[in-house]
Design a protein around this motif. Sequence first.
Motif, PDB file in Angstrom:
ATOM      1  N   ALA A 183      80.506  -2.002  31.643  1.00  0.00           N
ATOM      2  CA  ALA A 183      81.082  -3.265  32.447  1.00  0.00           C
ATOM      3  C   ALA A 183      82.487  -3.377  32.703  1.00  0.00           C
ATOM      4  CB  ALA A 183      80.414  -4.295  31.980  1.00  0.00           C
ATOM      5  N   ARG A 184      83.153  -3.203  31.282  1.00  0.00           N
ATOM      6  CA  ARG A 184      84.647  -3.426  31.417  1.00  0.00           C
ATOM      7  C   ARG A 184      85.380  -2.418  32.181  1.00  0.00           C
ATOM      8  NH1 ARG A 184      84.791  -4.350  24.787  1.00  0.00           N
ATOM      9  NH2 ARG A 184      84.457  -6.213  24.589  1.00  0.00           N
ATOM     10  N   ASN A 185      84.939  -1.432  32.370  1.00  0.00           N
ATOM     11  CA  ASN A 185      85.662  -0.580  32.999  1.00  0.00           C
ATOM     12  C   ASN A 185      85.454  -0.730  34.424  1.00  0.00           C
ATOM     13  OD1 ASN A 185      86.329   0.986  30.673  1.00  0.00           O
ATOM     14  ND2 ASN A 185      84.941   2.141  30.928  1.00  0.00           N
ATOM     15  N   ILE A 186      84.635  -1.278  34.889  1.00  0.00           N
ATOM     16  CA  ILE A 186      84.535  -1.857  36.448  1.00  0.00           C
ATOM     17  C   ILE A 186      85.531  -2.725  36.786  1.00  0.00           C
ATOM     18  CG2 ILE A 186      83.015  -2.839  38.136  1.00  0.00           C
ATOM     19  CD1 ILE A 186      80.718  -1.529  36.870  1.00  0.00           C
ATOM     20  N   ILE A 187      85.915  -3.693  35.814  1.00  0.00           N
ATOM     21  CA  ILE A 187      86.804  -4.515  35.991  1.00  0.00           C
ATOM     22  C   ILE A 187      88.390  -4.122  36.091  1.00  0.00           C
ATOM     23  CG2 ILE A 187      87.979  -6.938  35.044  1.00  0.00           C
ATOM     24  CD1 ILE A 187      85.229  -7.619  33.977  1.00  0.00           C
ATOM     25  N   TRP A 188      88.582  -3.285  35.200  1.00  0.00           N
ATOM     26  CA  TRP A 188      90.023  -2.412  35.017  1.00  0.00           C
ATOM     27  C   TRP A 188      90.156  -1.523  36.108  1.00  0.00           C
ATOM     28  CZ3 TRP A 188      93.553  -4.502  32.017  1.00  0.00           C
ATOM     29  CH2 TRP A 188      93.420  -5.083  30.818  1.00  0.00           C
ATOM     30  N   GLN A 189      89.150  -0.862  36.368  1.00  0.00           N
ATOM     31  CA  GLN A 189      89.308   0.057  37.556  1.00  0.00           C
ATOM     32  C   GLN A 189      89.472  -0.887  39.021  1.00  0.00           C
ATOM     33  OE1 GLN A 189      85.384   2.085  37.484  1.00  0.00           O
ATOM     34  NE2 GLN A 189      86.076   3.645  35.760  1.00  0.00           N
ATOM     35  N   ALA A 190      88.940  -2.132  39.171  1.00  0.00           N
ATOM     36  CA  ALA A 190      89.279  -2.835  39.962  1.00  0.00           C
ATOM     37  C   ALA A 190      90.643  -3.233  40.079  1.00  0.00           C
ATOM     38  CB  ALA A 190      88.331  -4.080  40.315  1.00  0.00           C
ATOM     39  N   GLY A 191      91.228  -3.509  38.829  1.00  0.00           N
ATOM     40  CA  GLY A 191      92.530  -4.039  38.707  1.00  0.00           C
ATOM     41  C   GLY A 191      93.484  -2.916  38.852  1.00  0.00           C
ATOM     42  N   GLU A 192      93.122  -1.640  39.157  1.00  0.00           N
ATOM     43  CA  GLU A 192      94.439  -0.583  39.723  1.00  0.00           C
ATOM     44  C   GLU A 192      94.856  -1.218  41.021  1.00  0.00           C
ATOM     45  OE1 GLU A 192      92.184   2.976  39.794  1.00  0.00           O
ATOM     46  OE2 GLU A 192      91.949   3.007  37.519  1.00  0.00           O
ATOM     47  N   ASP A 193      94.107  -1.902  41.891  1.00  0.00           N
ATOM     48  CA  ASP A 193      94.925  -2.583  42.922  1.00  0.00           C
ATOM     49  C   ASP A 193      95.323  -3.929  42.470  1.00  0.00           C
ATOM     50  OD1 ASP A 193      95.613  -3.744  45.517  1.00  0.00           O
ATOM     51  OD2 ASP A 193      93.544  -3.633  46.207  1.00  0.00           O
ATOM     52  N   PRO A 194      97.022  -3.731  42.634  1.00  0.00           N
ATOM     53  CA  PRO A 194      97.690  -5.164  42.014  1.00  0.00           C
ATOM     54  C   PRO A 194      97.172  -6.376  42.958  1.00  0.00           C
ATOM     55  CG  PRO A 194      98.821  -3.305  42.445  1.00  0.00           C
ATOM     56  CD  PRO A 194      97.742  -2.967  43.043  1.00  0.00           C
ATOM     57  N   LYS A 195      96.634  -6.204  44.018  1.00  0.00           N
ATOM     58  CA  LYS A 195      96.326  -7.535  45.052  1.00  0.00           C
ATOM     59  C   LYS A 195      95.136  -8.383  44.375  1.00  0.00           C
ATOM     60  CE  LYS A 195      95.968  -5.378  48.799  1.00  0.00           C
ATOM     61  NZ  LYS A 195      96.127  -3.947  48.469  1.00  0.00           N
ATOM     62  N   VAL A 196      94.460  -7.426  43.488  1.00  0.00           N
ATOM     63  CA  VAL A 196      93.152  -8.324  42.948  1.00  0.00           C
ATOM     64  C   VAL A 196      93.292  -9.025  41.871  1.00  0.00           C
ATOM     65  CG1 VAL A 196      91.654  -6.294  44.076  1.00  0.00           C
ATOM     66  CG2 VAL A 196      92.209  -6.527  41.361  1.00  0.00           C
ATOM     67  N   TRP A 197      94.627  -8.941  41.143  1.00  0.00           N
ATOM     68  CA  TRP A 197      94.965  -9.852  40.097  1.00  0.00           C
ATOM     69  C   TRP A 197      95.421 -11.073  40.679  1.00  0.00           C
ATOM     70  CZ3 TRP A 197      95.129  -8.215  34.839  1.00  0.00           C
ATOM     71  CH2 TRP A 197      95.045  -6.686  34.734  1.00  0.00           C
TER      72      TRP A 197
END
Length: 383
Positions: A183-197
């Motif tokens: 579950a955590r890794n899905i969040i961090w993988q999404a975070g590879e796109d700077p625009k989602v922060w």
Amino acid sequence: MTKQAVTLGDVMALDLDPHRVEAGNTYPNIGIYSFGRGTFGKQAIDAAETSASTLYRIRAGQIIYSRLFAFEGAYASVPAEHDGAFVSNEFPTFTVDTARADPAFIGWLFRWSETWRSLRAGAVGMGDRRQRVHPERVLRHRFALPQLTEQRRLVARLDAAAAAVERANQLISEVDYDLLQAARNIIWQAGEDPKVWVPCGSFLRQRALDVRVEAEIEYAFAGVYSFGRGIFRSEVKGGSTFSYPALTRIRAGDFTYPKLMAWEGALGVVPTECDGLVVSPEFPVFEIDAAIVQPAVVDTFFRDPRTLPMLRSASSGTNVRRRRIQPGQFLGLKMPIPSTAEQAMIMTILERRNAVLEARRDSVAALQALLPAMLNEAFDAAE
């Protein structure tokens, strides 16, 4: 079973090994868990930072306890990995006479709750949490001592049971960890796109203090464990026993943290079992806008050890143990917000994790009850 009524003073003796604290040195240090759960390593004592002029070296196989927390079972046998560590004079140590008793048998005796209860009856001091058990009281404690061969047989059985419990708990922990990491890794993988922060202030809204304290009323408080271990039901306090004029009532799904300890991962979303408890003004409380991000996703992200550097960078203060994260600083932190589909996937994984843990609840309860039952059998039989 052949046995003999003895005192602990018949089979062990107080054995202190004092060492003067010398400038420039550091000393490996340990603590003792309550309820007979053994020792743990602590940060080394730096001669430049301690007020103690003398520390005491301990050895593997010795019996050690905390005078201050003996009332709740802070006794242990020193394991090999803590041989040579140092403690203060609040931790008396004893060496067992191996001609009469197996040190491991005496160690198991101190893991038996009836031993602590008996010793607690002889504690001195004002108030439960200030009572101390002195070494003389420990040495006067009476118990039934089997012959050495029987002691070793009991130790072998207890050691084998403890190892089996540890293996089973480890397997459950591994499944739990793997699902949580997914579950955590899905969040961090999404975070590879700077625009989602996005700043936390875009989905968190701080709640006001809403409970006026009255002296004659009792309040059930929540606490927050450090290192991502979540929120728990703490103690009940009378309004006359603390100085805060107002508190905040927390609700399931709220997010909170203690300003003082957030830098070491003391934060999380309020679970259902803590709904309706209160926290002091030192705990900012936030509502989460679920239209932007699910509370469980926020909880999963911020309880991840990978967020610690970010939390520490937001802390202010010169003393590391007194650093705080103020609400404004926290709201300025950024979190990656997964897509709706990704959040749904995270929720599915977390639901699966809860189902797995629920299915194993009875097994875990049985495991936790196994050793106390075996200790009752071993030492009741010895009496």
